[in-house]
Design a protein around this motif. Structure first.
Motif, PDB file in Angstrom:
ATOM      1  N   LYS A 164      43.306 -55.032  46.079  1.00 14.05           N
ATOM      2  CA  LYS A 164      41.910 -55.399  45.774  1.00 14.05           C
ATOM      3  C   LYS A 164      41.158 -55.865  47.021  1.00 14.05           C
ATOM      4  N   VAL A 165      41.791 -56.697  47.823  1.00 15.02           N
ATOM      5  CA  VAL A 165      41.076 -57.234  48.983  1.00 15.02           C
ATOM      6  C   VAL A 165      40.744 -56.114  49.981  1.00 15.02           C
ATOM      7  N   TRP A 166      41.716 -55.209  50.235  1.00 11.13           N
ATOM      8  CA  TRP A 166      41.415 -54.118  51.180  1.00 11.13           C
ATOM      9  C   TRP A 166      40.358 -53.180  50.604  1.00 11.13           C
ATOM     10  N   ALA A 167      40.354 -53.020  49.265  1.00 14.73           N
ATOM     11  CA  ALA A 167      39.322 -52.172  48.644  1.00 14.73           C
ATOM     12  C   ALA A 167      37.945 -52.805  48.853  1.00 14.73           C
ATOM     13  N   ILE A 168      37.854 -54.114  48.665  1.00 15.22           N
ATOM     14  CA  ILE A 168      36.568 -54.811  48.846  1.00 15.22           C
ATOM     15  C   ILE A 168      36.122 -54.691  50.308  1.00 15.22           C
ATOM     16  N   ILE A 169      37.070 -54.909  51.222  1.00 23.80           N
ATOM     17  CA  ILE A 169      36.730 -54.848  52.644  1.00 23.80           C
ATOM     18  C   ILE A 169      36.335 -53.426  53.049  1.00 23.80           C
ATOM     19  N   GLY A 170      37.053 -52.441  52.513  1.00 22.80           N
ATOM     20  CA  GLY A 170      36.711 -51.042  52.783  1.00 22.80           C
ATOM     21  C   GLY A 170      35.288 -50.754  52.335  1.00 22.80           C
ATOM     22  N   ALA A 171      34.942 -51.247  51.135  1.00 23.05           N
ATOM     23  CA  ALA A 171      33.590 -51.022  50.609  1.00 23.05           C
ATOM     24  C   ALA A 171      32.562 -51.695  51.508  1.00 23.05           C
ATOM     25  N   MET A 172      32.896 -52.892  52.027  1.00 24.65           N
ATOM     26  CA  MET A 172      31.943 -53.592  52.902  1.00 24.65           C
ATOM     27  C   MET A 172      31.691 -52.796  54.179  1.00 24.65           C
ATOM     28  N   TYR A 173      32.756 -52.241  54.754  1.00 24.08           N
ATOM     29  CA  TYR A 173      32.580 -51.422  55.960  1.00 24.08           C
ATOM     30  C   TYR A 173      31.691 -50.217  55.643  1.00 24.08           C
ATOM     31  N   LEU A 174      31.970 -49.585  54.490  1.00 24.97           N
ATOM     32  CA  LEU A 174      31.193 -48.392  54.149  1.00 24.97           C
ATOM     33  C   LEU A 174      29.715 -48.720  53.966  1.00 24.97           C
ATOM     34  N   ILE A 175      29.433 -49.863  53.348  1.00 21.63           N
ATOM     35  CA  ILE A 175      28.029 -50.244  53.147  1.00 21.63           C
ATOM     36  C   ILE A 175      27.336 -50.407  54.502  1.00 21.63           C
ATOM     37  N   VAL A 176      27.987 -51.140  55.408  1.00 19.11           N
ATOM     38  CA  VAL A 176      27.365 -51.370  56.716  1.00 19.11           C
ATOM     39  C   VAL A 176      27.220 -50.055  57.479  1.00 19.11           C
ATOM     40  N   ILE A 177      28.226 -49.191  57.369  1.00 13.27           N
ATOM     41  CA  ILE A 177      28.149 -47.899  58.070  1.00 13.27           C
ATOM     42  C   ILE A 177      27.000 -47.061  57.505  1.00 13.27           C
ATOM     43  N   THR A 178      26.814 -47.134  56.191  1.00 13.11           N
ATOM     44  CA  THR A 178      25.710 -46.392  55.577  1.00 13.11           C
ATOM     45  C   THR A 178      24.373 -46.900  56.117  1.00 13.11           C
ATOM     46  N   ILE A 179      24.231 -48.216  56.172  1.00 12.56           N
ATOM     47  CA  ILE A 179      22.969 -48.783  56.684  1.00 12.56           C
ATOM     48  C   ILE A 179      22.752 -48.360  58.140  1.00 12.56           C
ATOM     49  N   LEU A 180      23.827 -48.436  58.919  1.00  8.00           N
ATOM     50  CA  LEU A 180      23.742 -48.053  60.333  1.00  8.00           C
ATOM     51  C   LEU A 180      23.328 -46.583  60.466  1.00  8.00           C
ATOM     52  N   THR A 181      23.883 -45.731  59.603  1.00  5.43           N
ATOM     53  CA  THR A 181      23.542 -44.302  59.650  1.00  5.43           C
ATOM     54  C   THR A 181      22.070 -44.092  59.283  1.00  5.43           C
ATOM     55  N   TRP A 182      21.612 -44.824  58.277  1.00  2.00           N
ATOM     56  CA  TRP A 182      20.195 -44.722  57.886  1.00  2.00           C
ATOM     57  C   TRP A 182      19.287 -45.074  59.061  1.00  2.00           C
ATOM     58  N   ILE A 183      19.584 -46.220  59.680  1.00  2.00           N
ATOM     59  CA  ILE A 183      18.733 -46.665  60.796  1.00  2.00           C
ATOM     60  C   ILE A 183      18.763 -45.605  61.900  1.00  2.00           C
ATOM     61  N   SER A 184      19.957 -45.111  62.216  1.00  2.00           N
ATOM     62  CA  SER A 184      20.070 -44.125  63.291  1.00  2.00           C
ATOM     63  C   SER A 184      19.296 -42.858  62.952  1.00  2.00           C
ATOM     64  N   ASN A 185      19.414 -42.414  61.706  1.00  2.00           N
ATOM     65  CA  ASN A 185      18.688 -41.200  61.315  1.00  2.00           C
ATOM     66  C   ASN A 185      17.184 -41.393  61.413  1.00  2.00           C
TER      67      ASN A 185
ATOM     68  N   ILE B  51      31.646 -45.315  65.227  1.00  2.00           N
ATOM     69  CA  ILE B  51      33.017 -45.523  65.709  1.00  2.00           C
ATOM     70  C   ILE B  51      33.177 -46.950  66.252  1.00  2.00           C
ATOM     71  N   THR B  52      32.150 -47.432  66.965  1.00  2.00           N
ATOM     72  CA  THR B  52      32.220 -48.794  67.515  1.00  2.00           C
ATOM     73  C   THR B  52      32.400 -49.805  66.395  1.00  2.00           C
ATOM     74  N   LEU B  53      31.626 -49.640  65.337  1.00  2.00           N
ATOM     75  CA  LEU B  53      31.736 -50.568  64.207  1.00  2.00           C
ATOM     76  C   LEU B  53      33.161 -50.555  63.645  1.00  2.00           C
ATOM     77  N   LYS B  54      33.701 -49.372  63.464  1.00  2.00           N
ATOM     78  CA  LYS B  54      35.054 -49.285  62.900  1.00  2.00           C
ATOM     79  C   LYS B  54      36.087 -49.850  63.869  1.00  2.00           C
ATOM     80  N   ASP B  55      35.879 -49.600  65.159  1.00  2.00           N
ATOM     81  CA  ASP B  55      36.854 -50.053  66.145  1.00  2.00           C
ATOM     82  C   ASP B  55      36.936 -51.573  66.261  1.00  2.00           C
ATOM     83  N   THR B  56      35.894 -52.279  65.808  1.00  2.00           N
ATOM     84  CA  THR B  56      35.972 -53.746  65.892  1.00  2.00           C
ATOM     85  C   THR B  56      37.173 -54.256  65.105  1.00  2.00           C
ATOM     86  N   SER B  57      37.604 -53.498  64.095  1.00  2.89           N
ATOM     87  CA  SER B  57      38.736 -53.961  63.280  1.00  2.89           C
ATOM     88  C   SER B  57      40.008 -54.091  64.126  1.00  2.89           C
TER      89      SER B  57
END
Ligand code: GLN
Length: 482
Positions: A454-475, A422-428
């Motif tokens: 296109k730009v929001w799609a790219i940015i959305g994908a970037m957030y998802l990638i970082v969130i995935t990495i963050l979830t992996w580390i947390s798990n 949530i913190t990561l998303k809230d930075t937006s």
């Protein structure tokens, strides 16, 4: 407990230290923070290399060079810039700002540097041809602008409704897409947008003719204002002013800009967009990650302390904990960010950098949520555990750290992971105070190329990638803790 307090204090000191990097006093040349709009071509906009250019920017830089000072241009948006100027966060605003009587009560303006007037624009194929045709219709305006206020003053007489946008490109788009029938903006800006390809048409003659000026807070930064005026006279006399204006409004540049705005341009393909904007997007992402990490650290320390205060068998500390959670969980993040960045400096007169304000906002808001689940996690441990530990003769602190916390922590771990995401998303949301994180970077790129999808799609994908990495580390950490 003592250790965590020391940790928290050193964290705050680190933050303040980091924040002080943004301080603007330099040994010999002074650097001024100048706020500008996200997009207001030809006065300020990001070029195809995502650098800030435009008549205002070039004028400011030429004057600074002439007078021997430095400027730090901050593209925060028009309304945000004016508010930050008022709260003392910025030294000046150079953003196609019209000199009006109302504004003169709060700001000191430089000599007028460009002529303007308000016009109404409609879609190219629109049947609306004058103000009377607006009856019952929806009109788009931009927050805090003089043209917007002009429209509001006509609202009752001509019976139209208004909808407000923060950025010019969003306001124009609303009319191009037919959601609103008209918008109000300054003639030179509207004219430029139309000649570079925006599908609008000017429907009225310029009204309330006036000029743009560079603004500082009333009675403050007078030496900057004086240097601006002196430098302005010099560049006017040596022809630099005319060269700058021509650089942006000559037929040749307008044609080139129009070509760049057409769909055939490579930047409008997915590959072209990614190629051209990767460095800028990565910079935005780095800022997002930086704020997220410091926000998470701050929120965790703050949250754990406040959460623990809530379970100590002492009415006062429980009350403090409950109040802190109540206040900071109750305040919307946006309001808290604006309060810390714009509100507090208005009262205290001390500047605080946007990044530091952002991190404090996250620390308090996310920290309140953290405190709530830390408290809840501890309370969820069977009461018998504490009673048993105490009856074996363990003091409260020891029973807590050795018996209760290890069990409570297991209950809290999923909530921690959730809160990090949530913190990561809230930075937006912090883009509102002009932090150049990923979302603000996206706004700026779209303001230039209008490729919202296109730009929001790219940015959305970037957030998802970082969130995935963050979830992996947390798990991974969660597994290690088991
Ligand atoms: N010229 C308008 C004003 O002075 C708007 C400026 C802007 O949107 N950047 O209010």
């Amino acid at each position: 407990m003592k250790r965590s307090v020391t940790l928290f204090i050193s964290f705050v000191c680190t933050l303040l230290f980091l924040g002080s990097f943004n301080s603007n006093v330099n040994a010999d040349t002074k650097t001024y923070n100048i706020g500008t709009d996200v997009t207001y071509p030809p006065f300020e906009f990001a070029n195809d290399k995502n650098q800030y250019v435009g008549i205002d920017i070039d004028l400011m830089k030429a004057i600074a060079k002439e007078e021997g000072f430095k400027v730090n241009i901050k593209p925060v948006g028009f309304n945000a810039a004016v508010q930050s100027l008022q709260s003392g966060q910025l030294d000046g605003v150079m953003a196609g700002m019209a000199i009006t009587d109302e504004r003169k009560q709060k700001f000191d303006f430089s000599k007028p540097y460009y002529r303007t007037g308000f016009v109404m624009a409609v879609a190219t194929d629109s049947k609306v041809s004058n103000l009377k045709d607006l009856k019952g219709k929806r009109v788009a305006i931009k927050t805090g602008t003089a043209a917007g206020n002009y429209a509001l003053s006509l609202k009752k007489k001509y019976g139209f409704k208004t909808v407000t946008f923060d950025d010019s490109d969003n306001m124009y788009n609303d009319v191009v897409h037919g959601n609103s029938v008209a918008c109000f903006d300054d003639e030179p800006v509207m004219q430029y947008a139309i000649s570079t390809g925006t599908k609008l048409r000017i429907a009225t003659k310029p009204a309330q003719l006036g000029h743009y000026g560079f603004a500082v807070m009333k009675g403050q930064n007078q030496e900057l204002l004086q240097k601006f005026n002196e430098g302005f006279d010099k560049i006017k006399a040596n022809g630099e002013y005319d060269r700058i204006v021509q650089r942006y409004i000559s037929k040749k540049t307008i044609e080139a800009q129009k070509a760049a705005n057409t769909k055939a341009n490579s930047e409008h393909t997915w590959i072209g967009l990614i190629q051209k904007n990767t460095p800028t997007l990565l910079k935005g992402l780095t800022q997002t990650i930086y704020i997220t990490i410091l926000g998470i650290i701050g929120a965790t320390i703050f949250g754990v302390i406040v959460g623990l205060l809530g379970v100590i068998p002492n009415k006062l500390s429980q009350g403090i904990s409950t109040t802190i959670i109540y206040i900071f969980r109750g305040l919307p993040l946006l309001v808290l960010a604006l309060f810390i960045y714009n509100g507090i400096p208005t009262l205290t007169g001390t500047k605080i950098s946007a990044v530091l304000a952002g991190i404090i906002t996250l620390t308090l808001n996310e920290g309140a949520y953290t405190a709530a689940f830390v408290r809840g996690g501890i309370q969820a441990v069977d009461k018998g555990q504490m009673e048993a530990a105490r009856s074996l003769g363990l003091p409260f602190g020891k029973a807590m750290t050795k018996i209760i916390l290890p069990q409570g922590l297991k209950i809290m771990v999923p909530s921690f992971i959730n809160q990090f995401i949530i913190t990561l998303k809230d930075t937006s949301i912090l883009s509102i105070i002009g932090i150049l994180e990923l979302t603000q970077t996206g706004k700026i790129i779209i303001a230039r190329n209008l490729e919202g999808f296109k730009v929001w799609a790219i940015i959305g994908a970037m957030y998802l990638i970082v969130i995935t990495i963050l979830t992996w580390i947390s798990n991974y950490v969660q597994k290690k803790l088991k």
